[in-house]
Design an enzyme around this catalytic site. Sequence first.
Site, PDB file in Angstrom:
ATOM      1  N   GLY B 146      12.648  40.334   1.828  1.00 48.27           N
ATOM      2  CA  GLY B 146      12.258  40.582   0.441  1.00 48.27           C
ATOM      3  C   GLY B 146      12.897  41.850  -0.094  1.00 48.27           C
ATOM      4  N   CYS B 147      12.772  42.038  -1.412  1.00 53.31           N
ATOM      5  CA  CYS B 147      13.451  43.149  -2.079  1.00 53.31           C
ATOM      6  C   CYS B 147      12.823  44.490  -1.735  1.00 53.31           C
ATOM      7  CB  CYS B 147      13.458  42.920  -3.585  1.00 53.31           C
ATOM      8  SG  CYS B 147      11.850  42.528  -4.282  1.00 53.31           S
ATOM      9  N   TYR B 148      11.488  44.578  -1.879  1.00 51.63           N
ATOM     10  CA  TYR B 148      10.815  45.824  -1.521  1.00 51.63           C
ATOM     11  C   TYR B 148      11.073  46.169  -0.055  1.00 51.63           C
ATOM     12  CZ  TYR B 148       7.700  45.878  -5.690  1.00 51.63           C
ATOM     13  OH  TYR B 148       7.166  45.951  -6.962  1.00 51.63           O
ATOM     14  N   VAL B 149      11.075  45.124   0.767  1.00 53.45           N
ATOM     15  CA  VAL B 149      11.175  45.332   2.208  1.00 53.45           C
ATOM     16  C   VAL B 149      12.541  45.869   2.594  1.00 53.45           C
ATOM     17  CG1 VAL B 149      10.974  44.202   4.430  1.00 53.45           C
ATOM     18  CG2 VAL B 149       9.486  43.501   2.539  1.00 53.45           C
ATOM     19  N   CYS B 151      14.621  47.588   0.813  1.00 51.96           N
ATOM     20  CA  CYS B 151      14.736  48.983   0.374  1.00 51.96           C
ATOM     21  C   CYS B 151      13.948  49.914   1.304  1.00 51.96           C
ATOM     22  CB  CYS B 151      14.223  49.078  -1.062  1.00 51.96           C
ATOM     23  SG  CYS B 151      14.812  50.497  -1.985  1.00 51.96           S
TER      24      CYS B 151
END
Lengths: 344, 344, 344, 344
Positions: B146-149, B151
């Site tokens: 995922g995107c948050y992950v 980063c």
Amino acid sequence: MMKVAILGATGYVGAELVRLLYRHPKVQLTHLSSHSYQSESYSKVYPHFKGLVEEVCIEDDLNKIDADVLFIALPHGFASKIVTPALLQKTKVIDMGADFRISKEAYDNWYQVEHFGEELLEEAIYGLSEWNREKIKSAQLIANPGCYVTCSLLSLIPLVKEKVIDLESIIIDAKSGVTGAGRGLSIGSHYTECNESIKAYGLTTHRHTPEIEEKLLCFGGENVTLTFTPHLVPMNRGILATIYGKLKAGVTNEHIMHIYKKYYKDEKFIRLLGDTAVAETRWVKGSNFCDISFKVDERTGRVIIVSALDNMIKGAAGQAVQNMNLMMGWQEDLGLEDAPIFPA
Amino acid sequence: MMKVAILGATGYVGAELVRLLYRHPKVQLTHLSSHSYQSESYSKVYPHFKGLVEEVCIEDDLNKIDADVLFIALPHGFASKIVTPALLQKTKVIDMGADFRISKEAYDNWYQVEHFGEELLEEAIYGLSEWNREKIKSAQLIANPGCYVTCSLLSLIPLVKEKVIDLESIIIDAKSGVTGAGRGLSIGSHYTECNESIKAYGLTTHRHTPEIEEKLLCFGGENVTLTFTPHLVPMNRGILATIYGKLKAGVTNEHIMHIYKKYYKDEKFIRLLGDTAVAETRWVKGSNFCDISFKVDERTGRVIIVSALDNMIKGAAGQAVQNMNLMMGWQEDLGLEDAPIFPA
Amino acid sequence: MMKVAILGATGYVGAELVRLLYRHPKVQLTHLSSHSYQSESYSKVYPHFKGLVEEVCIEDDLNKIDADVLFIALPHGFASKIVTPALLQKTKVIDMGADFRISKEAYDNWYQVEHFGEELLEEAIYGLSEWNREKIKSAQLIANPGCYVTCSLLSLIPLVKEKVIDLESIIIDAKSGVTGAGRGLSIGSHYTECNESIKAYGLTTHRHTPEIEEKLLCFGGENVTLTFTPHLVPMNRGILATIYGKLKAGVTNEHIMHIYKKYYKDEKFIRLLGDTAVAETRWVKGSNFCDISFKVDERTGRVIIVSALDNMIKGAAGQAVQNMNLMMGWQEDLGLEDAPIFPA
Amino acid sequence: MMKVAILGATGYVGAELVRLLYRHPKVQLTHLSSHSYQSESYSKVYPHFKGLVEEVCIEDDLNKIDADVLFIALPHGFASKIVTPALLQKTKVIDMGADFRISKEAYDNWYQVEHFGEELLEEAIYGLSEWNREKIKSAQLIANPGCYVTCSLLSLIPLVKEKVIDLESIIIDAKSGVTGAGRGLSIGSHYTECNESIKAYGLTTHRHTPEIEEKLLCFGGENVTLTFTPHLVPMNRGILATIYGKLKAGVTNEHIMHIYKKYYKDEKFIRLLGDTAVAETRWVKGSNFCDISFKVDERTGRVIIVSALDNMIKGAAGQAVQNMNLMMGWQEDLGLEDAPIFPA
């Protein structure tokens, strides 16, 4: 009607003071000063006031101003030069800047600007209305708190004071709209440089840090060293503070809510959302409210507090008017009755 | 040219895959499936592709799809139903969703959806390209992060692995643009409900939390329990993660930089900004870069890491293409050479 | 590789040229000049280029520049001072500014700046790629059109040339994103002054008016006096032109479509949406496309044309690259193959 | 205190009525109805009212409502079903929708919804306050004008009435913020679909066209057939109308200003900016003002009028309150004294 003057009326904070005071039932705006726009019509500088505020801006000269209350909305370093005991004998002063907010030691360390008003620091009363009400009522000189600081202190003081939070663990991750950066031109406030992006700034060095720490000691009774990280969000108004702290063992949601209610249940301008709703800036925009929400995370033993206010109102001009009302013995919410405006 | 299909091509992640793959020199888009828009021309659903991608959307039916590589961009819970060992024998699969990212136990706890593909969980390779490159090269099934992950992990793994950070102290305060919420209609993504406001959501319960923790154990070698708080920012694209951690005594800026360089100095898609510049989402928008900056705060003993990526690219479709390149033995940055686009 | 230099590389148009030329397969950026940032690293001025374009900015001095193609991205009034016959003998020049776009008479009337390069006005070729292709191929000096003008001309020339529109009736109501105002600081581009508001500007006096009129005569063969009203929209990129004109009796949707197809059916960068879809800036953002749509209103006898382009690309740097490709005999879309990026 | 009810209180227009009426000194909100949120607390639907408006939403049932004034803020087609002569005998009704604004013929042609309240069309008074004041004062049923229409009519009626404008030449190019599209979910109002883009819509077919034309006849005395093109702008609030018209020979700026002053010089809510300043939506946001500016273009013989209002206030709820004040014989600006709020 009481006569009110504003030094620095053409910055954003000055303009928001004008907007709020224009409708205040007990005051009359008599002097609007501006360094950049002197001799210009105020409504030409800010056309939203066309037909409403047609005064001409005068120069920043206290000798030309005769007022019962003087608001100073100048960059830091100016108020400490011009506020004198003589001035305070005839005029109540509310300074929107940093000069009288913190100790000289912290000021010298974090602002790197010479402070000229040292002798008045003790006389200056910190204008966090809900926590300093009695002293504000009899003050002649108010140091009005900053926007980030108001949001942070209203959230943290009760928990610090009640000793439920680990004093070494506090982190404030704050987000501000771009009005917080003022009307002065800079590449960082250029539309296409901040639109559609978010950034952190002032990492570990932002000047609001010592203000928060000193006032947590003053009102919460504890020495706190904390991390404060401001961010710039592509929107005009609003402060959201997401605050993290380690709880003492066994502290629950109910306990936290009990503490907040203890201090705030009769406060008109503080709305406790509790642990089910979460504060958002849109719900306070245009009003003097500070919304506070929180959630205890049992996995990590932390409380996460999310609070929101309108940086131009409760974070600046609104709280200043609230303080004026207190100083004058008027109803505290006079001129501050607006509901938030949404969507706006 | 290799044949590529996308299941769920009309969501935002699907459309970003189409955009990247359209220009990829070694692939040909052969099937675009869509539940909502089947039988419609893709360029009618997304007029920016007019004249470029004129395929008609087909239904979500694997039997109608014959491809060398299959990207699945469906809501969680779907991929685990349709990916089978038989499918994997003939097709390489890159799943953009959560189904194969985390352990069944964490999935059951945090997603509350039944998981059907348990037997494939071990075969699935986690597609954090920079940290799992060798396994990705020989994988048949990729669980794209995922995107948050992405980063968060790219920022944290080196410091956790090198044991310079207190494992109990980590807080991730993350900010996302609204594309992260997808194209499905909801009041939370309605323009006038999120424009000009910022909010936190998913306090203490966001599903990316266990993904971050499991992968810190996997790649960093340590058990971490952390706080993750996502925020919605009024902008289209971008993730900014502001990460806080207590440092072991004596760890300095130089030490942190040394660690990041050890792992990332040859990584094309990770740009170390060091402790002077601070990452902002505008500098990575439109590219596959993740920018990482940090600052050690001696007052509090913390490191503050600020990292940024484009949630649609390095946080989704770009990293998926990077993984495809690795799986096929191609140059890793093929089709990902774009510089960021600014101001955009 | 051909050597390319940019004079004025640190404005937004310069930066967009850098972005497009960075990926162009046949050129090498050899000189980036900047008045404001000389001796600074380009990637420090524009951190999105970190690791990609690490050149140091040099001063704006043609003697220090040796290039096959020179792009000039300076404010108007500069190019006419520095472009000389001697320069043109050794270098092809593409001027992004207004100096060589219009007749001296119109320039003097509308720009109120002295024009120094009169003797080169005849040699300068107007770089409206689709309408001046043959002359561009053999040009040494290109006057690259403005963003509003490109959008307006591509929409209007066919209808003027085919004499279906009343020449006295044309009104262009154009809307631009804020990048069109450049990177120079001004109160009008200050975030909080243009965010959440729309305004018209330059009523009856905008300098693009004579450029549109002169080129309608040049390419459409008719003398036109029109009204052009630009607006500033709170977004980064994009031009939308809504154009109104009275039709000659009996002209229908089909007729209009026939005319557009006659001129544009083989043009890669012009997409005809016809009378069912309506152009929007989001569908062209990040690309060199100009989308054109229209609708005939039988009630009023008018045609309404709505066209859109990315002001930084087809309205500036992209068309300039297209012109460079034509001048060099390369494939016209080299380096311009990107699909639009959405949502962005 | 007069009792006021709102049917459809949870749409944006309803919420803005609540906000304005909450502070109105002579009314009390007694019933808030909502189809979607019945039995929910109003402040849960709209948390900005927390602590201020804590009523529970009731169902849309007139039998449950007992009020002196009833505002109807429902989609078109509903009011004409429920407003009856019997209702009007006991309650004053202000309908925010289209049902009673235009002739049955125009309604049938442009709305394609059956109209049930034909017999009341003659009784309904069009609520363009400045032009219909006397009739409004004695009305029982007000058809409150639309936002685009108010802005267009206030700009055009004086010039049409004074016969200085060519009736065949009028073009209204209007731009609206997204609140104009309401709170109902649709892909067109999804954040990432309208942010950072501008589009035209409803070309030649928008339903406000016949309303403008009929009222120009009614108040201006002339038959006009005009072009009206609305656009969606990425901002929350505001309407900007850019209006073009050919002038009769010899009409000058002074003449136009003279005409506007003749009709508006004593109108509190109309601010004439004249031909030097240009209206912008930011200067009216949050207020009941309509700002009007213009410029005569001698080159083309046209006048360009630029006018602005807040679509939620003067374009909807504010004008409705103004009409209520007129109907009740109160001071016309009661509850509408707010200065615009800027930057907001």
